[in-house]
Design an enzyme around this catalytic site. Structure first.
Site, PDB file in Angstrom:
ATOM      1  N   PRO A   1      -7.654 -27.314 -12.163  1.00 16.19           N
ATOM      2  CA  PRO A   1      -8.841 -27.543 -11.263  1.00 16.19           C
ATOM      3  C   PRO A   1      -9.477 -26.813 -10.165  1.00 16.19           C
ATOM      4  O   PRO A   1      -8.362 -26.064  -8.924  1.00 16.19           O
ATOM      5  CB  PRO A   1      -8.670 -28.601 -10.745  1.00 16.19           C
ATOM      6  CG  PRO A   1      -7.051 -29.225 -10.143  1.00 16.19           C
ATOM      7  CD  PRO A   1      -6.473 -28.360 -11.387  1.00 16.19           C
ATOM      8  N   GLU A   2     -10.008 -26.242 -10.169  1.00 22.10           N
ATOM      9  CA  GLU A   2     -11.120 -25.544  -8.912  1.00 22.10           C
ATOM     10  C   GLU A   2     -11.405 -26.045  -8.229  1.00 22.10           C
ATOM     11  O   GLU A   2     -11.469 -27.415  -8.136  1.00 22.10           O
ATOM     12  CB  GLU A   2     -11.699 -24.228 -10.102  1.00 22.10           C
ATOM     13  CG  GLU A   2     -10.624 -23.368 -10.630  1.00 22.10           C
ATOM     14  CD  GLU A   2      -9.390 -22.668  -9.697  1.00 22.10           C
ATOM     15  OE1 GLU A   2      -9.718 -22.265  -9.428  1.00 22.10           O
ATOM     16  OE2 GLU A   2      -8.963 -22.043 -10.995  1.00 22.10           O
TER      17      GLU A   2
ATOM     18  N   HIS B   1       4.164 -39.867 -14.739  1.00 20.70           N
ATOM     19  CA  HIS B   1       3.728 -38.946 -13.986  1.00 20.70           C
ATOM     20  C   HIS B   1       2.684 -38.967 -13.152  1.00 20.70           C
ATOM     21  O   HIS B   1       1.680 -38.498 -12.303  1.00 20.70           O
ATOM     22  CB  HIS B   1       2.801 -38.105 -15.704  1.00 20.70           C
ATOM     23  CG  HIS B   1       3.733 -37.700 -16.172  1.00 20.70           C
ATOM     24  ND1 HIS B   1       4.721 -36.365 -16.134  1.00 20.70           N
ATOM     25  CD2 HIS B   1       3.404 -37.397 -17.624  1.00 20.70           C
ATOM     26  CE1 HIS B   1       5.407 -36.644 -17.678  1.00 20.70           C
ATOM     27  NE2 HIS B   1       3.993 -37.116 -18.272  1.00 20.70           N
TER      28      HIS B   1
ATOM     29  N   ARG C   1       3.408 -31.741 -14.107  1.00 19.59           N
ATOM     30  CA  ARG C   1       3.971 -30.532 -13.712  1.00 19.59           C
ATOM     31  C   ARG C   1       4.775 -30.474 -12.215  1.00 19.59           C
ATOM     32  O   ARG C   1       5.368 -29.502 -11.976  1.00 19.59           O
ATOM     33  CB  ARG C   1       3.507 -29.295 -13.688  1.00 19.59           C
ATOM     34  CG  ARG C   1       2.617 -29.599 -15.062  1.00 19.59           C
ATOM     35  CD  ARG C   1       1.825 -28.167 -15.356  1.00 19.59           C
ATOM     36  NE  ARG C   1       2.553 -26.994 -15.514  1.00 19.59           N
ATOM     37  CZ  ARG C   1       2.516 -25.852 -15.203  1.00 19.59           C
ATOM     38  NH1 ARG C   1       0.930 -25.280 -15.463  1.00 19.59           N
ATOM     39  NH2 ARG C   1       3.104 -24.268 -15.333  1.00 19.59           N
TER      40      ARG C   1
ATOM     41  N   ARG D   1      -9.179  -2.278   1.386  1.00 23.17           N
ATOM     42  CA  ARG D   1      -8.338  -3.402   0.763  1.00 23.17           C
ATOM     43  C   ARG D   1      -8.540  -2.279  -0.370  1.00 23.17           C
ATOM     44  O   ARG D   1      -9.366  -2.074  -1.410  1.00 23.17           O
ATOM     45  CB  ARG D   1      -9.186  -4.517   0.130  1.00 23.17           C
ATOM     46  CG  ARG D   1      -9.026  -5.647   1.607  1.00 23.17           C
ATOM     47  CD  ARG D   1      -8.980  -7.143   1.467  1.00 23.17           C
ATOM     48  NE  ARG D   1      -8.889  -7.794   2.440  1.00 23.17           N
ATOM     49  CZ  ARG D   1      -8.437  -9.405   2.257  1.00 23.17           C
ATOM     50  NH1 ARG D   1      -8.281  -9.007   1.601  1.00 23.17           N
ATOM     51  NH2 ARG D   1      -8.510  -9.941   3.262  1.00 23.17           N
TER      52      ARG D   1
END
Length: 290
Positions: free
Chosen positions: A21-22, A108, A126, A170
């Site tokens: 998820p972002e 989970h 995970r 940069r």
């Protein structure tokens, strides 16, 4: 300040799921349970297998505390428990569910907060997610974890001048620089690709070479792309759903992401795919210039 948006409750509770998820998906998650849990009294807390970090507090010590207004900072959620609170991160595969009567714990399910208004549960196959106690957002450990985050994309201070100054000198390419999160939060892979396309910038351009006018175009594109993603419920590449079980639809309007070999929607040039920092990048070689 967290984004504001639609907040509705389904009869059967909430289920928020997605791989990696972002920021837009985390904000949709926040909106899906924040109102329902606000003001709830904690009845108990249970843990499954270890997550990224230890909880950092005895679960029993949280019983009886009131839940405050859920906030978001970057991809972290802050669940105030007055005093103190829990800092949550969904990791790469985590999902939060809030239901009046959830099913039995599965293999989970590694965190469960039981309240008098429902049960908040973290499911994370995970186990890269985290639930961490902190006495306040501006005190460690929360302060330390949030210290390196850049501005929120809708912070009034996030503009072309700010972006140009922070990228000065940069050498890294602009796309990984945008995704690093120390300049602005929220530009995950799909959203960075789309913002760079809207700004007409080649993702391989060294970040330090971005001019002031192009920096302004990119800042505007980041805000626009993330705003669109939030309004469309995020992006569903695997299994993300909103509070009503509706998949996010931002990916359906993607101009370049996931469209390698397909014609650009603007100039018909085939979209190209390359790898930057072990992440797939999609761009139009004609519309996006170095």
């Amino acid at each position: 300040k967290a984004w504001q948006g639609r907040r509705q409750q389904g009869r059967s509770g909430f289920r928020i799921m997605r791989a990696m998820p972002e920021l837009p998906e985390v904000e949709v998650t926040r909106q899906s349970f924040a109102d329902a849990i606000a003001g709830a009294r904690v009845l108990g807390l249970s843990l499954g297998k270890p997550l990224r970090w230890p909880l950092g507090v005895a679960p029993q010590s949280l019983v009886g505390r009131r839940v405050g207004a859920v906030q978001r900072r970057g991809k972290y959620l802050w669940l105030p428990l007055e005093p103190g609170g829990l800092l949550l991160h969904l990791g790469m595969s985590g999902s939060l569910g809030f239901q009046p009567e959830p099913p039995p714990l599965g293999p989970h399910d590694h965190f469960e907060l039981r309240t008098d208004q429902g049960v908040l549960r973290l499911t994370d196959p995970r186990r890269f997610g985290a639930v961490l106690w902190s006495p306040a957002l501006d005190l460690d450990p929360a302060a330390k974890l949030l210290a390196g985050l850049g501005l929120e994309p809708f912070d009034p201070r996030f503009d072309g001048a700010y972006l140009h100054e922070r990228l000065r000198g940069r050498r890294v390419a602009i796309k990984p620089a945008l995704m690093a999160g120390d300049v602005v939060v929220g530009a995950g892979n799909i959203y960075a690709c789309e913002a760079l396309f809207q700004a007409g910038i080649d993702p391989r351009l060294p970040a330090g070479r971005l001019s002031r006018p192009r920096s302004e175009r990119l800042a505007q594109a980041v805000r626009r792309v993330l705003g669109d993603a939030l309004r469309l419920g995020g992006s569903t590449l695997r299994d993300f759903k909103d509070a009503h079980g509706i998949a996010g639809s931002f990916q359906m309007q993607a101009m370049v992401y996931g469209r390698a070999g397909e014609p650009c929607r603007v100039c018909a040039t085939p979209i190209r795919r390359l790898v930057q920092g072990q992440r797939a990048t999609y761009h139009c070689p004609r519309c996006q210039k170095k």
